[in-house]
Design an enzyme around this catalytic site. Sequence first.
Site, PDB file in Angstrom:
ATOM      1  N   ASP A   1       0.849  -1.082  -0.064  1.00  0.00           N
ATOM      2  CA  ASP A   1      -0.152  -0.164  -0.094  1.00  0.00           C
ATOM      3  C   ASP A   1       0.967   0.997  -0.007  1.00  0.00           C
ATOM      4  O   ASP A   1       1.556   1.340   0.907  1.00  0.00           O
ATOM      5  CB  ASP A   1      -0.928   0.031   1.150  1.00  0.00           C
ATOM      6  CG  ASP A   1      -1.768   1.046   1.132  1.00  0.00           C
ATOM      7  OD1 ASP A   1      -1.811   2.162   0.429  1.00  0.00           O
ATOM      8  OD2 ASP A   1      -2.816   0.973   2.136  1.00  0.00           O
TER       9      ASP A   1
ATOM     10  N   TYR B   1      -8.303  15.329  -7.060  1.00  0.00           N
ATOM     11  CA  TYR B   1      -7.433  14.399  -7.910  1.00  0.00           C
ATOM     12  C   TYR B   1      -6.701  15.555  -8.718  1.00  0.00           C
ATOM     13  O   TYR B   1      -5.433  15.502  -8.879  1.00  0.00           O
ATOM     14  CB  TYR B   1      -8.202  13.538  -8.516  1.00  0.00           C
ATOM     15  CG  TYR B   1      -7.453  12.884  -9.776  1.00  0.00           C
ATOM     16  CD1 TYR B   1      -6.566  11.713  -9.585  1.00  0.00           C
ATOM     17  CD2 TYR B   1      -7.509  13.401 -11.177  1.00  0.00           C
ATOM     18  CE1 TYR B   1      -6.082  11.152 -10.595  1.00  0.00           C
ATOM     19  CE2 TYR B   1      -6.959  12.643 -12.128  1.00  0.00           C
ATOM     20  CZ  TYR B   1      -5.952  11.651 -11.874  1.00  0.00           C
ATOM     21  OH  TYR B   1      -5.333  11.280 -12.661  1.00  0.00           O
ATOM     22  N   GLY B   2      -7.363  16.491  -9.338  1.00  0.00           N
ATOM     23  CA  GLY B   2      -6.682  17.497 -10.096  1.00  0.00           C
ATOM     24  C   GLY B   2      -5.678  18.159  -9.416  1.00  0.00           C
ATOM     25  O   GLY B   2      -4.672  18.585  -9.827  1.00  0.00           O
ATOM     26  N   ALA B   3      -6.318  18.685  -7.982  1.00  0.00           N
ATOM     27  CA  ALA B   3      -5.261  19.503  -7.339  1.00  0.00           C
ATOM     28  C   ALA B   3      -4.039  18.791  -6.971  1.00  0.00           C
ATOM     29  O   ALA B   3      -2.850  19.273  -6.858  1.00  0.00           O
ATOM     30  CB  ALA B   3      -6.087  19.879  -6.064  1.00  0.00           C
ATOM     31  N   ALA B   4      -4.279  17.303  -6.420  1.00  0.00           N
ATOM     32  CA  ALA B   4      -3.022  16.612  -6.332  1.00  0.00           C
ATOM     33  C   ALA B   4      -2.043  16.250  -7.255  1.00  0.00           C
ATOM     34  O   ALA B   4      -0.891  16.466  -7.125  1.00  0.00           O
ATOM     35  CB  ALA B   4      -3.682  15.350  -5.663  1.00  0.00           C
ATOM     36  N   LYS B   5      -2.695  16.247  -8.564  1.00  0.00           N
ATOM     37  CA  LYS B   5      -1.665  16.112  -9.741  1.00  0.00           C
ATOM     38  C   LYS B   5      -0.988  17.294  -9.980  1.00  0.00           C
ATOM     39  O   LYS B   5       0.124  17.368 -10.646  1.00  0.00           O
ATOM     40  CB  LYS B   5      -2.738  15.691 -10.921  1.00  0.00           C
ATOM     41  CG  LYS B   5      -3.330  14.103 -10.740  1.00  0.00           C
ATOM     42  CD  LYS B   5      -2.085  13.085 -10.822  1.00  0.00           C
ATOM     43  CE  LYS B   5      -2.661  11.616 -10.787  1.00  0.00           C
ATOM     44  NZ  LYS B   5      -1.517  10.729 -10.722  1.00  0.00           N
TER      45      LYS B   5
END
Length: 259
Positions: free
Chosen positions: A61, A154-158
């Site tokens: 993990d 997700y977009g912010a993390a990428k």
Amino acid sequence: MAVEIDLSEQIVLVTGGVRGVGAGISRAFLAAGATVLTCARRPADEPITVADRSTEHLTCDVRDADAVAAMFAEIVARHGRIDHVVNNAGGAPFAMADAASPKFHTKIVELNLLAPLLISQQANALMQKQDSGGSIVMITSVSGHRPSPGTAAYGAAKAGLDNLASSLAVEWAPKVRLNSVVVGPVETELSHLHYGDADGVAAVAKTVPLGRLARPTDVGNAALFLASPLAAHISGATLLVHGGGERPAFLDAANANNQ
């Protein structure tokens, strides 16, 4: 003379390398002669092979710091080194930001930003001790470079992952190179979860200037190039693999008669 990428006798770790885009990346490195280690919480449904060679699987993990440290200890025990890492593990289900819980957002950021940082820290610690150093490739997304409704965290993390790669490329130079592959829509065995049936996939493909979605092999070849000696002076870069991006919506909305 033909240009050929040969990574024989090199050790490569591909996170999430057992299905979808990850499997395409694993196959690209296998084809280049590398020893490919995959990690995920469960192994592939079918062995990932190229000719008579296959990947080695490590169950991990990637959000768990202790599990990641144990995995790298196992890599050293088996192979004594790590030459390249492709941080591919990631993803997010569709959920509007105002309806998703704090726990949901936390898990998305952990998987798509903090886990690659954990993996990269462990890899860098080994690569700095190696005469040849190493390389790390982040698989990111166009979602980090445009609005990402329904997958905002997700977009912010990428977006953060692209910035992380450029920052670490400075911190860890000259021994370790870091780059990002910014990926657009990809056609995989799970495409129906994002785009619906075959008609939905075809409709999305029409929005891409090159007329089709990316294939896992397209992403794999880009990652392979960035890890290879052909990219020896490329670090802190982002390579767009999105078929030309998206046709601007205003072109279809406008009613000007442009001849």
